[in-house]
Motif scaffolding. Sequence first.
Motif, mmCIF file in Angstrom:
data_model
loop_
_atom_site.group_PDB
_atom_site.id
_atom_site.type_symbol
_atom_site.label_atom_id
_atom_site.label_comp_id
_atom_site.label_asym_id
_atom_site.label_seq_id
_atom_site.Cartn_x
_atom_site.Cartn_y
_atom_site.Cartn_z
ATOM 1 N N GLU A 62 0.464 -8.332 0.444
ATOM 2 C CA GLU A 62 0.977 -7.321 1.370
ATOM 3 C C GLU A 62 2.201 -7.874 2.092
ATOM 4 O O GLU A 62 2.259 -9.051 2.437
ATOM 5 C CB GLU A 62 -0.095 -6.943 2.393
ATOM 6 N N LEU A 63 3.163 -7.000 2.349
ATOM 7 C CA LEU A 63 4.341 -7.411 3.103
ATOM 8 C C LEU A 63 3.987 -7.517 4.574
ATOM 9 O O LEU A 63 3.390 -6.608 5.140
ATOM 10 C CB LEU A 63 5.473 -6.399 2.918
ATOM 11 N N SER A 64 4.336 -8.662 5.170
ATOM 12 C CA SER A 64 4.021 -8.844 6.588
ATOM 13 C C SER A 64 5.139 -8.313 7.486
ATOM 14 O O SER A 64 4.897 -7.897 8.606
ATOM 15 C CB SER A 64 3.779 -10.330 6.886
ATOM 16 N N ALA A 65 6.370 -8.347 7.002
ATOM 17 C CA ALA A 65 7.500 -7.897 7.826
ATOM 18 C C ALA A 65 7.724 -6.402 7.640
ATOM 19 O O ALA A 65 7.462 -5.845 6.575
ATOM 20 C CB ALA A 65 8.764 -8.657 7.436
ATOM 21 N N GLN A 66 8.200 -5.769 8.700
ATOM 22 C CA GLN A 66 8.525 -4.354 8.637
ATOM 23 C C GLN A 66 9.838 -4.179 7.878
ATOM 24 O O GLN A 66 10.671 -5.071 7.834
ATOM 25 C CB GLN A 66 8.673 -3.785 10.045
#
Length: 195
Positions: free
Chosen positions: A4-8
């Motif tokens: 999953e991508l942690s940064a927006q």
Amino acid sequence: MGKELSAQSINLKEPTLTAIPDDAGDWIKSAAENYPPLRKMKKQSDSYKYSASAARRMRWPMLNLSADYGFRYSDPMGMARMNMVSFQATLSLPIFSGRQQGKMALSMLNMKESADAEYNQMLLDINASLHSLHTKAQRLSQSLRLYRDRIIPSDYDAYKSALTGYTADRVQFINLLTYGIAIYRDKIAANQFAF
């Protein structure tokens, strides 16, 4: 990698267009001060100048003077000794290398003049390129203003007029589509000018 991508996600903004100056003088001045190939040429010219100066200096005799002062202590028998002072002078005469150093200095001066000529030519090329780019930027800016302020609004007016004629059954549908396509064609042209 399946994580999953942690940064927006980053929100993109439309780039701001800077105002184009009236002439290219500021661009040329900035290029002369900051353009790396020009700075390299200038440093190379300075290097040749200093090398020529050093070679000219080597044609003249060199005189080195030195002095030493030494403390002497009394010997074991108790006799006092005077302190010792020594002076030394060396003179090097460039009898055999004077002509060679002169030729080296002349060669370095010629290389400096060549580097200066190349610098001036590159500066002229950059001036011409920047003047051309400035003229092109002004022309594109005028075209962009013309499209945004006049052509696209007149396309909308023509489309609205054709739509009114179509609803009154006076304009054919193909003509209405032609006016609609003209709007998008001119918007694409305006975007290309902006880019």
